[in-house]
Design an enzyme around this catalytic site. Sequence first.
Site, mmCIF file in Angstrom:
data_model
loop_
_atom_site.group_PDB
_atom_site.id
_atom_site.type_symbol
_atom_site.label_atom_id
_atom_site.label_comp_id
_atom_site.label_asym_id
_atom_site.label_seq_id
_atom_site.Cartn_x
_atom_site.Cartn_y
_atom_site.Cartn_z
ATOM 1 N N LYS A 1 -30.357 37.707 55.749
ATOM 2 C CA LYS A 1 -31.140 36.534 55.335
ATOM 3 C C LYS A 1 -32.073 36.121 56.464
ATOM 4 O O LYS A 1 -33.237 35.788 56.239
ATOM 5 C CB LYS A 1 -30.202 35.372 54.963
ATOM 6 C CG LYS A 1 -29.485 35.586 53.637
ATOM 7 C CD LYS A 1 -28.381 34.563 53.392
ATOM 8 C CE LYS A 1 -27.570 34.956 52.155
ATOM 9 N NZ LYS A 1 -26.389 34.121 51.944
ATOM 10 N N GLN B 1 -22.571 29.681 54.239
ATOM 11 C CA GLN B 1 -22.173 31.023 53.814
ATOM 12 C C GLN B 1 -20.727 30.987 53.325
ATOM 13 O O GLN B 1 -19.833 30.533 54.030
ATOM 14 C CB GLN B 1 -22.334 31.998 55.002
ATOM 15 C CG GLN B 1 -22.110 33.450 54.647
ATOM 16 C CD GLN B 1 -23.128 34.000 53.647
ATOM 17 O OE1 GLN B 1 -24.323 33.721 53.740
ATOM 18 N NE2 GLN B 1 -22.660 34.779 52.691
ATOM 19 N N ASP C 1 -29.256 26.813 47.960
ATOM 20 C CA ASP C 1 -28.379 27.730 47.222
ATOM 21 C C ASP C 1 -28.070 27.156 45.837
ATOM 22 O O ASP C 1 -27.495 27.856 44.996
ATOM 23 C CB ASP C 1 -27.051 27.930 47.980
ATOM 24 C CG ASP C 1 -26.967 29.302 48.645
ATOM 25 O OD1 ASP C 1 -27.768 30.181 48.287
ATOM 26 O OD2 ASP C 1 -26.105 29.484 49.527
#
Length: 301
Positions: free
Chosen positions: A52, A96, A119
Amino acid sequence: MTAKIIDGKLIAAQERDELSQKIAADESEDMPVLAVVLVGNNDASRIYVRNKKKAAAEVGIGCEVLEFAESIGENALLEVIDELNDNPHINGIIVQLPLPSHINSLRVLSKIRPDKDVDGFNPYNAGLLACREPEAIVSATPRGILKLLETTGIKLVGKHVVIIGRSNIVGRPVAMLLLNQDCTVSITHSKTENLPEIVYQADIVVAACGQPKLVKKDWIKDGAVVIDVGINRVDGKLCGDVDFDDVLEKASFVTPVPGGVGPMTVAMLLKNTYEAFQKQRLNGNVHKCSCGKNGCHCEHR
Ligand code: NDP
């Protein structure tokens, strides 16, 4: 029939190119910045975060990775999120997953400011999506799947989609997104009876169950589109939740693993970050520092 392979790697590269051009053409002195919170030493998580960060740099998005030991407490992590929420240099925040088991993931994700929740895992954004609110930040994997489906040229309206998996991060948001596209959606899970028969009714199958090569050709109706979200490692090799070679002769389109949904997830995360940056700028939330340097830690706003 031999299925056409949907090249997620290529489509994701086109998406990133387009984004990178937009960012380059943006005359603002600010640059979008994504904060990634990484807890513990999960090898797969480290690889995902590295990818990422690299992809962000390539399109012109700053990426700050904040690493914490496995032992960090939930309250300390919530404070980190609060600081990032208040930091005008940061436009997007992701945590994460998975988090260590002593931390309640939902509580942490709920703490992320909705307009920085790139997200889309905060229940507020999930709720907006469920309510068909266009303001929702749609999580990256479902958004990537929709893009892949659009590139096939098939009409989505009225199609029966069967989703294998009901997680908060894939199965459920994919279901909502495709329902909002006027698909007829069935969600299946580990307790579903007669799974192969149900999948056989699908015009579009989305496999997101984390079970290597579970979906076989006998499950697939002739001409169905098969989207494989799974990322599994078997004998050191990556494979999806679909038996790729097997379904090739039944499906009309199929995504490979690797090179299908995975690269789209990263591209859509970057797109979400840029869009969050744009919205925050419109709302006057972005740091405007007289030093002209984003990422500085001075007090000007
Ligand atoms: P979870 O483990 O959170 O959820 C798995 C879901 O699959 C659950 O709903 C579970 O049912 C269901 N399931 C498990 N076994 C079966 C089975 N035999 N038959 C039917 N349903 C089953 O996984 P995630 O949703 O987080 O991820 C799914 C897969 O997608 C993983 O391989 C993951 O690595 C991958 N992934 C890939 C991404 C990408 O970018 N390509 C992004 C995110 C995930 P139940 O609810 O009953 O337990």
